[in-house]
Design a protein around this motif. Sequence first.
Motif, PDB file in Angstrom:
ATOM      1  N   ASP A   5       0.835  -1.136  -0.157  1.00  0.00           N
ATOM      2  CA  ASP A   5      -0.066  -0.102  -0.066  1.00  0.00           C
ATOM      3  C   ASP A   5       0.832   1.304  -0.090  1.00  0.00           C
ATOM      4  OD1 ASP A   5       0.734   0.729   2.805  1.00  0.00           O
ATOM      5  OD2 ASP A   5      -0.415  -1.215   3.219  1.00  0.00           O
ATOM      6  N   VAL A  45       3.658   0.021  -2.999  1.00  0.00           N
ATOM      7  CA  VAL A  45       3.043  -0.802  -3.881  1.00  0.00           C
ATOM      8  C   VAL A  45       4.142  -1.111  -5.076  1.00  0.00           C
ATOM      9  CG1 VAL A  45       1.261  -0.682  -5.679  1.00  0.00           C
ATOM     10  CG2 VAL A  45       0.664   0.472  -3.617  1.00  0.00           C
ATOM     11  N   SER A  48      -2.535  -6.086   1.830  1.00  0.00           N
ATOM     12  CA  SER A  48      -2.138  -5.085   2.789  1.00  0.00           C
ATOM     13  C   SER A  48      -2.851  -5.372   3.909  1.00  0.00           C
ATOM     14  CB  SER A  48      -2.520  -3.780   1.945  1.00  0.00           C
ATOM     15  OG  SER A  48      -2.484  -2.789   3.055  1.00  0.00           O
ATOM     16  N   THR A 107      -4.755  -1.930   4.948  1.00  0.00           N
ATOM     17  CA  THR A 107      -6.081  -1.437   4.470  1.00  0.00           C
ATOM     18  C   THR A 107      -7.056  -2.665   4.235  1.00  0.00           C
ATOM     19  OG1 THR A 107      -5.032  -1.947   2.154  1.00  0.00           O
ATOM     20  CG2 THR A 107      -4.770   0.068   3.403  1.00  0.00           C
ATOM     21  N   GLU A 113      -6.745  -4.880   1.735  1.00  0.00           N
ATOM     22  CA  GLU A 113      -6.891  -5.292   0.396  1.00  0.00           C
ATOM     23  C   GLU A 113      -6.257  -6.282  -0.129  1.00  0.00           C
ATOM     24  OE1 GLU A 113      -5.205  -3.037  -3.806  1.00  0.00           O
ATOM     25  OE2 GLU A 113      -4.885  -2.128  -2.123  1.00  0.00           O
TER      26      GLU A 113
END
Length: 419
Positions: free
Chosen positions: A286, A290, A322, A325, A327
């Motif tokens: 993140d 990334v 991640s 987050t 994700e």
Amino acid sequence: MKIPSLLLRFRRCYFPRRTYFTNFDFASRADFLRVESLTPAHLDRVKWMWSSNGLRRELCQQVAPDQQIEGLSDREQRLVDRLYNGLIQGHRACLAEAITLVESTQSRKKKIAQFLLQKVLSYHREQEKLNQGKPLAFRVGLSGPPGAGKSTFIECFGKMLTERKYKVSVLAVDPSSSTSGGSLLGDKTRMTELSRDMNAYIRPSPTRGTLGGVTRTTNEAILLCEGGGYNVVLVETVGVGQSEFAVADMVDMFILLLPPAGGDELQGIKRGIIEMADLVAINKADGDLVVPARRIQAEYVSAMKLLRKRSKVWRPKVMRISAKTGEGISDMWDKMTEFRDLMLTSGELIAKRRKQQKVWMWNLIQENMLEHFRSHLAVKHKIPLLEEKVLSGVLSPGLAADLLLKAFKDGIRWNKCHP
């Protein structure tokens, strides 16, 4: 009955302190230096043992079969029943107490723990039959270098599973100090939200110097968690060394969690643990990380193509996630369930579990044999002397080991010849 003439030939020898004599008429206490006339006992035979120091006599008492303690006392049986009933009803306090009992090193508690495990194992087998022979829980091993975000990932991943009505148990193995035996046990404090979830159970336990960072009783703790109704068991281990693949011998799927750190990442991770990984997850993908995470993912995808294929139905995957987050966490669970379904359908998962049980049986035998070796009478008193000679450079480690093994074998051979 008079003292046997054979015994009178060795009247100046010391006998073990707790020697029991019964039905003997002693003419004089001066005949023996260490004789104690105690309450009646069941003296069946005298065992004569020869050692390098001369003839040593050991009076061995053997209790009649009808007077031997079979199984457990009433109090111990009530303890086993209470823990078992609480465990299968899903009480976390009983699960915690049961794992503490299994982790105990006291001989009597270890025996009680084995009785409990046998009951849980029988219950476990019955439940699997009702489940058409399929495993009740999905066992997942998780490893990675410090800073990879394992605890953050477990909390995020665990919360997602509990929201989907799964029951999650986490066995977080912390490194112990080789000096004091203590450990930080900080995982539970880092997983604050998950530890408050009633559908999750977190159990930190120290390695106590166990090879591979996995405690001796982790395998049994997994069984207890499954008996308690937890259908996803996560085993978090220490480090990424060659010894870490010990965890692969007790889980269905092994996941390697890596950070998108700078430098030559492939060089920093041991090949052995990559070969054992069924899924590689690049965490912290993140923000500014990334791009590095994508690069690391590409490198590992290329590297894992060169590794020998361990399964006929599954090729290890590399993905970015991640935990901060959230994700990629859901996609990761989809990949894990795909792995489980493929392995179950092909029969590889059941075969793997059976093989693991055999591996852990031999691991426990090795540990117990080492303990027996160190405490054997023919070896115990020689160990400090030979260790000192090795430290001072007088003896090589190999020669010292050979001497100890020879003493151990000679002691066993003598016992067989003189039962």
